[in-house]
Design a protein around this motif. Structure first.
Motif, PDB file in Angstrom:
ATOM      1  N   PRO A  71      48.136  20.069  44.415  1.00 42.34           N
ATOM      2  CA  PRO A  71      48.521  21.462  44.181  1.00 42.34           C
ATOM      3  C   PRO A  71      48.839  21.727  42.706  1.00 42.34           C
ATOM      4  O   PRO A  71      48.439  22.755  42.161  1.00 42.34           O
ATOM      5  N   GLU A  72      49.521  20.787  42.061  1.00 37.94           N
ATOM      6  CA  GLU A  72      49.862  20.985  40.647  1.00 37.94           C
ATOM      7  C   GLU A  72      48.610  21.060  39.773  1.00 37.94           C
ATOM      8  O   GLU A  72      48.559  21.836  38.817  1.00 37.94           O
ATOM      9  N   ALA A  73      47.586  20.272  40.087  1.00 38.00           N
ATOM     10  CA  ALA A  73      46.340  20.343  39.320  1.00 38.00           C
ATOM     11  C   ALA A  73      45.703  21.723  39.474  1.00 38.00           C
ATOM     12  O   ALA A  73      45.239  22.319  38.496  1.00 38.00           O
ATOM     13  N   TRP A  74      45.692  22.233  40.703  1.00 34.61           N
ATOM     14  CA  TRP A  74      45.134  23.569  40.934  1.00 34.61           C
ATOM     15  C   TRP A  74      45.965  24.631  40.216  1.00 34.61           C
ATOM     16  O   TRP A  74      45.421  25.568  39.626  1.00 34.61           O
ATOM     17  N   LEU A  75      47.283  24.488  40.242  1.00 37.70           N
ATOM     18  CA  LEU A  75      48.149  25.460  39.571  1.00 37.70           C
ATOM     19  C   LEU A  75      47.991  25.396  38.052  1.00 37.70           C
ATOM     20  O   LEU A  75      48.056  26.425  37.374  1.00 37.70           O
ATOM     21  N   ARG A  76      47.760  24.223  37.537  1.00 40.33           N
ATOM     22  CA  ARG A  76      47.525  24.088  36.095  1.00 40.33           C
ATOM     23  C   ARG A  76      46.291  24.884  35.681  1.00 40.33           C
ATOM     24  O   ARG A  76      46.305  25.612  34.682  1.00 40.33           O
ATOM     25  N   PHE A  77      45.227  24.783  36.456  1.00 38.17           N
ATOM     26  CA  PHE A  77      44.023  25.554  36.169  1.00 38.17           C
ATOM     27  C   PHE A  77      44.262  27.044  36.388  1.00 38.17           C
ATOM     28  O   PHE A  77      43.732  27.882  35.649  1.00 38.17           O
ATOM     29  N   ALA A  78      45.040  27.387  37.395  1.00 40.00           N
ATOM     30  CA  ALA A  78      45.357  28.801  37.642  1.00 40.00           C
ATOM     31  C   ALA A  78      46.128  29.392  36.463  1.00 40.00           C
ATOM     32  O   ALA A  78      45.838  30.513  36.016  1.00 40.00           O
ATOM     33  N   ARG A  79      47.097  28.648  35.946  1.00 39.43           N
ATOM     34  CA  ARG A  79      47.860  29.119  34.784  1.00 39.43           C
ATOM     35  C   ARG A  79      46.944  29.299  33.576  1.00 39.43           C
ATOM     36  O   ARG A  79      47.075  30.265  32.815  1.00 39.43           O
ATOM     37  N   SER A  80      46.003  28.380  33.404  1.00 38.82           N
ATOM     38  CA  SER A  80      45.049  28.481  32.302  1.00 38.82           C
ATOM     39  C   SER A  80      44.193  29.742  32.429  1.00 38.82           C
ATOM     40  O   SER A  80      43.990  30.473  31.456  1.00 38.82           O
ATOM     41  N   ASP A  81      43.681  29.988  33.633  1.00 40.81           N
ATOM     42  CA  ASP A  81      42.865  31.188  33.856  1.00 40.81           C
ATOM     43  C   ASP A  81      43.667  32.460  33.589  1.00 40.81           C
ATOM     44  O   ASP A  81      43.174  33.400  32.954  1.00 40.81           O
ATOM     45  N   LEU A  82      44.905  32.507  34.085  1.00 38.16           N
ATOM     46  CA  LEU A  82      45.715  33.714  33.892  1.00 38.16           C
ATOM     47  C   LEU A  82      46.043  33.916  32.418  1.00 38.16           C
ATOM     48  O   LEU A  82      45.995  35.051  31.914  1.00 38.16           O
ATOM     49  N   ALA A  83      46.346  32.836  31.704  1.00 36.73           N
ATOM     50  CA  ALA A  83      46.631  32.949  30.275  1.00 36.73           C
ATOM     51  C   ALA A  83      45.407  33.477  29.525  1.00 36.73           C
ATOM     52  O   ALA A  83      45.533  34.341  28.642  1.00 36.73           O
ATOM     53  N   LEU A  84      44.238  32.991  29.881  1.00 37.60           N
ATOM     54  CA  LEU A  84      43.013  33.468  29.242  1.00 37.60           C
ATOM     55  C   LEU A  84      42.777  34.944  29.563  1.00 37.60           C
ATOM     56  O   LEU A  84      42.423  35.735  28.684  1.00 37.60           O
ATOM     57  N   ALA A  85      43.004  35.335  30.812  1.00 37.21           N
ATOM     58  CA  ALA A  85      42.811  36.731  31.215  1.00 37.21           C
ATOM     59  C   ALA A  85      43.734  37.670  30.459  1.00 37.21           C
ATOM     60  O   ALA A  85      43.389  38.831  30.225  1.00 37.21           O
ATOM     61  N   ALA A  86      44.900  37.190  30.064  1.00 37.13           N
ATOM     62  CA  ALA A  86      45.895  38.030  29.405  1.00 37.13           C
ATOM     63  C   ALA A  86      45.752  38.073  27.884  1.00 37.13           C
ATOM     64  O   ALA A  86      46.504  38.779  27.225  1.00 37.13           O
ATOM     65  N   THR A  87      44.791  37.359  27.325  1.00 32.53           N
ATOM     66  CA  THR A  87      44.633  37.334  25.875  1.00 32.53           C
ATOM     67  C   THR A  87      44.046  38.642  25.371  1.00 32.53           C
ATOM     68  O   THR A  87      43.437  39.410  26.119  1.00 32.53           O
ATOM     69  N   VAL A  88      44.215  38.873  24.102  1.00 31.57           N
ATOM     70  CA  VAL A  88      43.520  39.965  23.436  1.00 31.57           C
ATOM     71  C   VAL A  88      42.246  39.344  22.884  1.00 31.57           C
ATOM     72  O   VAL A  88      42.285  38.586  21.915  1.00 31.57           O
ATOM     73  N   PRO A  89      41.137  39.632  23.540  1.00 35.45           N
ATOM     74  CA  PRO A  89      39.890  38.943  23.179  1.00 35.45           C
ATOM     75  C   PRO A  89      39.153  39.643  22.034  1.00 35.45           C
ATOM     76  O   PRO A  89      39.473  40.779  21.674  1.00 35.45           O
ATOM     77  N   PRO A  90      38.146  38.979  21.504  1.00 40.09           N
ATOM     78  CA  PRO A  90      37.264  39.661  20.552  1.00 40.09           C
ATOM     79  C   PRO A  90      36.608  40.861  21.235  1.00 40.09           C
ATOM     80  O   PRO A  90      36.501  40.901  22.467  1.00 40.09           O
ATOM     81  N   LYS A  91      36.171  41.810  20.452  1.00 40.42           N
ATOM     82  CA  LYS A  91      35.618  43.060  21.002  1.00 40.42           C
ATOM     83  C   LYS A  91      34.398  42.838  21.894  1.00 40.42           C
ATOM     84  O   LYS A  91      34.109  43.656  22.753  1.00 40.42           O
ATOM     85  N   GLU A  92      33.718  41.724  21.752  1.00 33.75           N
ATOM     86  CA  GLU A  92      32.535  41.449  22.566  1.00 33.75           C
ATOM     87  C   GLU A  92      32.871  41.058  24.001  1.00 33.75           C
ATOM     88  O   GLU A  92      32.004  41.082  24.871  1.00 33.75           O
ATOM     89  N   VAL A  93      34.102  40.701  24.266  1.00 36.49           N
ATOM     90  CA  VAL A  93      34.498  40.268  25.609  1.00 36.49           C
ATOM     91  C   VAL A  93      34.725  41.499  26.487  1.00 36.49           C
ATOM     92  O   VAL A  93      35.512  42.382  26.143  1.00 36.49           O
ATOM     93  N   LEU A  94      34.030  41.533  27.604  1.00 40.08           N
ATOM     94  CA  LEU A  94      34.151  42.646  28.535  1.00 40.08           C
ATOM     95  C   LEU A  94      35.431  42.518  29.366  1.00 40.08           C
ATOM     96  O   LEU A  94      35.814  41.405  29.754  1.00 40.08           O
ATOM     97  N   PRO A  95      36.076  43.640  29.685  1.00 30.71           N
ATOM     98  CA  PRO A  95      37.249  43.582  30.553  1.00 30.71           C
ATOM     99  C   PRO A  95      36.964  42.916  31.900  1.00 30.71           C
ATOM    100  O   PRO A  95      37.829  42.247  32.461  1.00 30.71           O
ATOM    101  N   SER A  96      35.753  43.065  32.413  1.00 27.71           N
ATOM    102  CA  SER A  96      35.422  42.428  33.694  1.00 27.71           C
ATOM    103  C   SER A  96      35.476  40.904  33.592  1.00 27.71           C
ATOM    104  O   SER A  96      35.787  40.226  34.571  1.00 27.71           O
ATOM    105  N   THR A  97      35.206  40.365  32.414  1.00 30.50           N
ATOM    106  CA  THR A  97      35.314  38.920  32.223  1.00 30.50           C
ATOM    107  C   THR A  97      36.762  38.482  32.339  1.00 30.50           C
ATOM    108  O   THR A  97      37.071  37.446  32.935  1.00 30.50           O
ATOM    109  N   LEU A  98      37.664  39.282  31.802  1.00 27.87           N
ATOM    110  CA  LEU A  98      39.090  38.980  31.913  1.00 27.87           C
ATOM    111  C   LEU A  98      39.545  39.108  33.364  1.00 27.87           C
ATOM    112  O   LEU A  98      40.349  38.295  33.838  1.00 27.87           O
ATOM    113  N   CYS A  99      39.013  40.106  34.066  1.00 25.17           N
ATOM    114  CA  CYS A  99      39.336  40.263  35.493  1.00 25.17           C
ATOM    115  C   CYS A  99      38.843  39.063  36.296  1.00 25.17           C
ATOM    116  O   CYS A  99      39.511  38.638  37.245  1.00 25.17           O
ATOM    117  N   PHE A 100      37.698  38.518  35.922  1.00 25.93           N
ATOM    118  CA  PHE A 100      37.200  37.311  36.577  1.00 25.93           C
ATOM    119  C   PHE A 100      38.233  36.187  36.467  1.00 25.93           C
ATOM    120  O   PHE A 100      38.527  35.506  37.444  1.00 25.93           O
TER     121      PHE A 100
END
Length: 133
Positions: free
Chosen positions: A11-40
């Motif tokens: 479970p901790e391994a899965w949660l580690r990846f989940a935290r990584s995904d959520l942190a990436l989704a919450a970043t301020v990305p370069p202008k080329e990154v689509l909001p749908s990619t962050l939603c993914f």
């Protein structure tokens, strides 16, 4: 810095990846990154967090991106708060929004909703796997 040893598939391994995904989704990305990619990535955080709870509960699951399906596999004694149940709407970002077609990109409000749901599911999963409910 190397993280402490985390057992693969735990479970901790899965949660580690989940935290990584959520942190990436919450970043301020370069202008080329689509909001749908962050939603993914918000969807992936929620999906992986639910899978961590399933593993913690000893429930096998198939490869799927459907958050609703995964939530429905949880034992009856696992409390699923309303905001976690509502996170099933994120499933649409798992596949359909990642490929160019006729769909419009998501709005800022939809992105914020995805981030909120992803965070809600992650917090719930961390609480359950740490304290057994």
């Amino acid at each position: 810095m190397q993280p402490e040893h985390i057992e693969p598939g735990s479970p901790e391994a899965w949660l580690r990846f989940a935290r990584s995904d959520l942190a990436l989704a919450a970043t301020v990305p370069p202008k080329e990154v689509l909001p749908s990619t962050l939603c993914f990535h918000a969807q992936q955080a929620a999906e992986k967090a639910v899978k961590a709870v399933l593993i913690h509960a000893g429930v096998a699951f198939p490869r799927t991106h459907s958050i609703r399906y995964l939530l429905d596999r949880l034992p009856a004694d696992v409390d699923i708060p309303e905001e976690v149940a509502k996170s099933a709407i994120l499933t649409k970002y798992a596949v359909q929004m990642r490929y160019p077609d006729d769909t419009e990109d998501v709005t800022e409000n939809e992105l914020q909703e995805a981030l909120r749901y992803g965070g809600d599911v992650l917090e719930w999963a961390e609480r359950l796997t740490r304290h057994d409910g």
